[in-house]
Scaffold this motif. Sequence first.
Motif, short mmCIF file in Angstrom:
data_model
loop_
_atom_site.label_atom_id
_atom_site.label_comp_id
_atom_site.label_asym_id
_atom_site.label_seq_id
_atom_site.Cartn_x
_atom_site.Cartn_y
_atom_site.Cartn_z
N LEU A 183 0.81 -1.23 0.00
CA LEU A 183 0.00 0.00 0.00
C LEU A 183 0.84 1.28 0.00
CD1 LEU A 183 -2.89 -0.90 2.47
CD2 LEU A 183 -3.08 -0.49 0.02
N ALA A 196 -8.79 5.80 -2.42
CA ALA A 196 -7.67 5.99 -3.34
C ALA A 196 -8.05 6.99 -4.43
CB ALA A 196 -7.26 4.67 -3.99
N LEU A 238 -8.05 4.25 -8.10
CA LEU A 238 -8.37 2.91 -7.63
C LEU A 238 -7.71 1.83 -8.48
CD1 LEU A 238 -10.02 1.14 -5.65
CD2 LEU A 238 -11.84 1.18 -7.36
N THR A 281 -4.00 1.55 -7.73
CA THR A 281 -3.82 0.97 -6.40
C THR A 281 -4.10 -0.52 -6.42
OG1 THR A 281 -4.45 3.08 -5.40
CG2 THR A 281 -4.55 1.13 -3.98
N ILE A 336 -11.15 -0.75 -0.69
CA ILE A 336 -10.58 0.50 -1.17
C ILE A 336 -11.58 1.14 -2.12
CG2 ILE A 336 -8.63 1.61 -2.28
CD1 ILE A 336 -6.99 -0.95 -1.60
N GLN A 396 -12.84 4.28 -4.65
CA GLN A 396 -12.37 5.34 -5.52
C GLN A 396 -12.82 6.66 -4.94
OE1 GLN A 396 -10.55 5.52 -8.66
NE2 GLN A 396 -10.60 7.64 -7.97
#
Length: 136
Positions: free
Chosen positions: A26, A89, A92, A95, A132, A134
């Motif tokens: 991460l 994030a 996204l 990530t 996670i 967006q």
Amino acid sequence: MSLVIQSAFLPADDPERSLAFYRDGLGFEVRLDVGYGDMRWITVGPPGQPQTSIVLHPPGVDPGLTDQERRTIAEMMAKGCYAGIILGATDLQETYEKLAASGAEVVQEPFDQPFGVRDCAFRDPAGNLIRINQLT
């Protein structure tokens, strides 16, 4: 009055594997790494956000827990249903790709949820669900 979320706690039963997930996968920075006997409490957080951290802690160390409660925690962690957190994030897909390439366990590829959020999900080495979203 102004409040921020300063720390969230997630159990981590393998500190080195957890470091690989949060630091290397991460991109979080390690802020504290405190040992006591064979246990470690590792505080990580996103660079540029010193006010927000995740504390990776040994599961079931509270002295008020019974042996049965400790077993229950271990069983729930093994199933991946004990703890989790939702991160955001700015990109996204990037990530997701970085974390997936690191070997992290993918639970869900990026997906447009019916309630309006695009997100993905992983399990960290302790089984914690890491969603996670967006950021918009």
